[in-house]
Design an enzyme around this catalytic site. Structure first.
Site, short mmCIF file in Angstrom:
data_model
loop_
_atom_site.label_atom_id
_atom_site.label_comp_id
_atom_site.label_asym_id
_atom_site.label_seq_id
_atom_site.Cartn_x
_atom_site.Cartn_y
_atom_site.Cartn_z
CG HIS A 1 -5.85 -8.58 -1.40
ND1 HIS A 1 -5.49 -7.26 -1.39
CD2 HIS A 1 -5.12 -9.17 -0.43
CE1 HIS A 1 -4.58 -7.05 -0.44
NE2 HIS A 1 -4.33 -8.20 0.14
CG ASP B 1 -12.15 -9.76 -30.61
OD1 ASP B 1 -11.21 -9.77 -31.43
OD2 ASP B 1 -12.79 -10.78 -30.31
CG LEU C 1 1.19 -5.35 -6.16
CD1 LEU C 1 1.86 -4.08 -5.67
CD2 LEU C 1 1.89 -6.59 -5.62
CG MET D 1 -8.33 -2.56 -8.43
SD MET D 1 -8.06 -1.08 -9.45
CE MET D 1 -7.39 -1.79 -10.93
CD GLU D 2 -11.93 -7.10 -7.63
OE1 GLU D 2 -11.03 -7.86 -7.23
OE2 GLU D 2 -12.04 -5.92 -7.21
#
Length: 167
Positions: A86, A135, A84, A120-121
């Protein structure tokens, strides 16, 4: 204070759900402002992984450089991963990946001029960078741990500035 709507009964309503169904909040009417957010993540290294990193014997290459690039890419792809969220223009990003006593510390700072935040970024950038460290070093040890992912600070927007308490 986070944006929140209140029902006729005076109880808070969820902004991302209407009639029990998820939705993307409409930010059309919000003013675009300059916003910045910083986040961190830690990659705890067992002795054998730390030794491989220090010796530069990792067959895949330099985990810290790859992690930095992965974090930068992650900051720009956040809306593809967080359902959700943007899609916003990332106008700047910086990811620092450093070997410290506690392991590998990742700090990501992301900037935008948009009608919604960039937290969030920054969190995605820090997490993706940490996953790249794992990794790159997993051949040395599977016991590597990614921990302590958190928002460090944010500026801009209606809710104002935030600074995480020192640890």
């Amino acid at each position: 204070m986070p944006e929140q709507t209140v029902s006729e009964q005076g109880t808070p309503e969820l902004t991302h759900f209407v009639d029990g169904l998820p939705r993307m909040v409409d930010v059309t009417g919000k003013v675009a402002t300059t916003r910045t957010a910083s986040a961190e993540a830690w990659v705890r290294l067992p002795p054998e992984a730390r030794a491989a990193l220090l010796a530069g014997t990792n067959p895949k290459g330099d985990p810290l450089v790859v992690a930095r690039l992965g974090g930068l890419a992650g900051s720009k792809r956040t809306a593809e991963l967080i359902l959700l969220c943007h899609p916003i223009p990332v106008t700047g990003a910086d990811v620092q990946v450093t070997l410290e006593d506690g392991g590998v510390r990742v700090e990501a700072t992301v900037r935008t001029t948009a009608p919604t935040g960039v937290e969030m970024e920054a969190l995605t950038a820090a997490t993706v960078a940490a996953l790249n460290v794992y990794d790159m070093l997993k051949a040395a040890s599977k016991a590597i741990e990614i921990t302590d992912v958190r928002l460090l600070s944010k500026t801009g927007g209606k809710s104002g500035d935030y600074q995480a308490p020192a640890r």
